[in-house]
Design a protein around this motif. Sequence first.
Motif, short mmCIF file in Angstrom:
data_model
loop_
_atom_site.label_atom_id
_atom_site.label_comp_id
_atom_site.label_asym_id
_atom_site.label_seq_id
_atom_site.Cartn_x
_atom_site.Cartn_y
_atom_site.Cartn_z
N VAL A 185 13.16 104.35 43.78
CA VAL A 185 11.89 105.54 43.17
C VAL A 185 11.72 105.19 41.75
N GLY A 186 10.25 104.94 41.58
CA GLY A 186 9.93 104.38 40.11
C GLY A 186 9.14 105.57 39.43
N TYR A 187 9.42 105.65 38.33
CA TYR A 187 8.83 106.77 37.15
C TYR A 187 8.12 106.01 36.14
N PHE A 224 10.99 99.31 27.54
CA PHE A 224 12.24 99.73 28.08
C PHE A 224 12.28 100.12 29.72
N LEU A 225 13.35 99.52 30.33
CA LEU A 225 13.66 99.44 31.53
C LEU A 225 14.98 100.40 31.92
N GLN A 226 14.92 101.66 32.32
CA GLN A 226 15.96 102.37 32.43
C GLN A 226 16.31 102.21 34.11
N ILE A 227 17.52 102.12 34.53
CA ILE A 227 17.89 102.03 35.88
C ILE A 227 19.14 102.92 36.17
N THR A 228 18.69 103.77 36.99
CA THR A 228 19.83 104.88 37.44
C THR A 228 20.29 104.48 38.78
N LEU A 238 9.74 102.53 32.03
CA LEU A 238 9.95 102.40 33.17
C LEU A 238 11.33 103.00 33.78
N HIS A 239 11.31 103.94 34.58
CA HIS A 239 12.66 104.52 34.97
C HIS A 239 12.91 104.02 36.46
#
Length: 544
Positions: free
Chosen positions: A392-394, A471-475, A514-515
């Motif tokens: 799921v991308g934000y 910034f690329l944040q991955i959870t 981008l999350h």
Amino acid sequence: MSVGGGLAVRVSQEIAAEAEPVLAELLTDGVPAKLAAKDPTLWGPAAEAESSIRLGWVDTFQRSRALLPQLAALRDELGELDHVVLAGMGGSSLAPEVISLTVGKQLTVLDTTDPGQVAAALRDRLDRTVVVVSSKSGGTVETDSHRRAYWQAFLDAGLSPAEAGRRFVVVTDPGSPLEATAREMGASVILADSDVGGRYSALTAFGLVPTALAGVDVAELLDQAEWFASTLTDDVDNPAFLLGAAMGAAARNGRDKIALVDDGSGITGLGDWAEQLIAESTGKEGKGVLPVVVETPTSAGATGPDVLTATVGGALGVGEIPGSGVVPHVSVNGALGAQFLCWEAATAVAGRVLGINPFDQPNVTESKQNTAKILEEGLPAAAPSFTEGDIVGYGAGGSLEEALRALLDAAGGDGYVAIMAYLDRFADADTAKLRELLAAASGRPVTFGWGPRFLHSTGQYHKGGPQSGAFLQITGEVAEDLPVPGKPYTFGQLQAAQAGGDRQALAGRARPLLHLHLTDRAKGIAQLLDAAARLAPTRKGDVT
């Protein structure tokens, strides 16, 4: 080239030409002698108050010798408790990890809030475990959570409070709240040098206690540092000042990223430690040197027009790395204890060259404050921009590939991409492969950090350094959460709040963000790597 004290620094002709006038100025100003004398005026009036209480690292290797008999006695007292777990963040964990990896001693470093990774640590040899809880301030939320989890695990295993207390060794500054808690627990307490900042603390109790308990001969590290310290006042052979002048001069001339490459000659993981030291020390006031830890000398991002390529290793004879074809701008080779002191002094010198205070971290608390607020009020709602497979991308983009491409484009011609993975660094280790893929695809320096540990490292640079990052944040979805004993939240909730707090800090600076949330971690990671690999052939970024 500068050689002395068991360490050699070599610089290329190009960098030597840039560093020479800077080095001459440092010598004319008497900086070597002033640094050795702990002169707090070296970084200007605004930095003097902080510097006056943060220069203990210059000779802490001498004071640390007083710890050796205490550590030997403590190790004997612990006896059968031979599985050492270190609960610490940033400067409290990175140096011990390098030391243990380099000398081949087992140390479990717990510097995460990922519930899966914490749960796995709790299951590992609990009956033989001693926990070293390290926190300079005594209020580090991650470390306090680890302490609570282990305390409860020991009680659940049938130990009495007194028996559980024996399983803890606490390292903290005198007078911190953790000192009082430790004494209430019945834990062993070792107080550290209060005049040494966390990222400069490799040769203090923070670096030495967990590694000594794991079986490392820490006296040898102190010997190596002491031998090297004799060079810090030299005008001719002063490797640390040559390195600091090279870093500072290169940054002033456009090479404001430094690629840290292990040359394979006997030191493991030094780049991760140096990353925190350099990023947190120099990344402020819109200035800084961005450290980029790369996998091999030929990996994407190891070289570039704005990159200072630096190799590190233990063998003095190494310069060009055989078979790689890579001739670094800078090579730093020598014993690990000397490496620690060399990089600390060089970073302090680079701070002077760049005109910043290398001892404060003015932007670190912002994400912490955001995290605390989210834990109280909950995460704000956000609508996804796309859902694709197990991701799921934000952020910008209607698909995963579009979103990644837009993020790489946002880095521009002089920026960088930071990957921030709030995942399990062991179970989800393949995520780290994304760094080189995106570096190859973008032609820009790409950093990789596991959350939340990078918040205690490059997190300062992200907020305080040049505002040129994308910034690329991955959870990831939590399969099985874990409570934080005595707190109204779980590890999963804490991890999500930390990620959310950092997103807020970055969004407040209008940085591209981008999350990506993985609804199935394993499948989502594979999907993400596949998408990143498809980008590389379609772009012409210059990675050399």
